[in-house]
Motif scaffolding. Sequence first.
Motif, PDB file in Angstrom:
ATOM      1  N   MET A 191     -17.526   4.322 -54.343  1.00 43.35           N
ATOM      2  CA  MET A 191     -16.691   4.908 -53.253  1.00 43.35           C
ATOM      3  C   MET A 191     -15.536   5.657 -53.712  1.00 43.35           C
ATOM      4  SD  MET A 191     -14.854   2.791 -50.044  1.00 43.35           S
ATOM      5  CE  MET A 191     -15.573   3.644 -48.553  1.00 43.35           C
ATOM      6  N   ASN A 233     -11.654   6.403 -53.631  1.00 40.90           N
ATOM      7  CA  ASN A 233     -10.497   5.899 -52.725  1.00 40.90           C
ATOM      8  C   ASN A 233      -9.163   6.201 -53.493  1.00 40.90           C
ATOM      9  OD1 ASN A 233     -10.510   3.886 -54.478  1.00 40.90           O
ATOM     10  ND2 ASN A 233     -11.723   2.663 -53.392  1.00 40.90           N
ATOM     11  N   ASP A 234      -8.052   5.689 -53.194  1.00 40.02           N
ATOM     12  CA  ASP A 234      -6.894   6.040 -53.594  1.00 40.02           C
ATOM     13  C   ASP A 234      -6.796   5.381 -55.057  1.00 40.02           C
ATOM     14  OD1 ASP A 234      -4.326   7.573 -53.387  1.00 40.02           O
ATOM     15  OD2 ASP A 234      -3.551   5.486 -53.419  1.00 40.02           O
ATOM     16  N   SER A 235      -7.268   4.359 -55.433  1.00 39.72           N
ATOM     17  CA  SER A 235      -7.582   3.831 -56.538  1.00 39.72           C
ATOM     18  C   SER A 235      -8.343   4.459 -57.632  1.00 39.72           C
ATOM     19  CB  SER A 235      -7.748   2.144 -56.576  1.00 39.72           C
ATOM     20  OG  SER A 235      -9.232   1.962 -56.284  1.00 39.72           O
ATOM     21  N   THR A 236      -9.065   5.137 -57.035  1.00 43.25           N
ATOM     22  CA  THR A 236      -9.786   6.195 -58.105  1.00 43.25           C
ATOM     23  C   THR A 236      -9.053   7.364 -58.440  1.00 43.25           C
ATOM     24  OG1 THR A 236     -12.064   5.376 -56.960  1.00 43.25           O
ATOM     25  CG2 THR A 236     -12.008   7.554 -58.240  1.00 43.25           C
ATOM     26  N   LYS A 237      -8.255   7.668 -57.449  1.00 42.23           N
ATOM     27  CA  LYS A 237      -7.367   8.968 -57.730  1.00 42.23           C
ATOM     28  C   LYS A 237      -6.301   8.567 -58.595  1.00 42.23           C
ATOM     29  CE  LYS A 237      -4.683  12.406 -55.065  1.00 42.23           C
ATOM     30  NZ  LYS A 237      -4.271  12.798 -53.661  1.00 42.23           N
TER      31      LYS A 237
END
Length: 66
Positions: free
Chosen positions: A1, A3-7
């Motif tokens: 998924m 999400n902001d942590s990926t960003k």
Amino acid sequence: MINDSTKRELWKSGEGRCARCGRPLVYEETVIDHIFPKSLGGADHIDNLTLTRDFSFVHAAAEPDS
């Protein structure tokens, strides 16, 4: 998924620079882009994602004020 942590992880690994043009990025004006397009079978895996400039911000800034 995605999400902001990926960003945030992409931001750190890319050292805050656009993967396309190499210019410094403004975090709020970035988009997550697929290296191998999703339409061609590319995955949402971190190894297939990168941060780029959101060119809608660039175009909006270039438009003259009315």
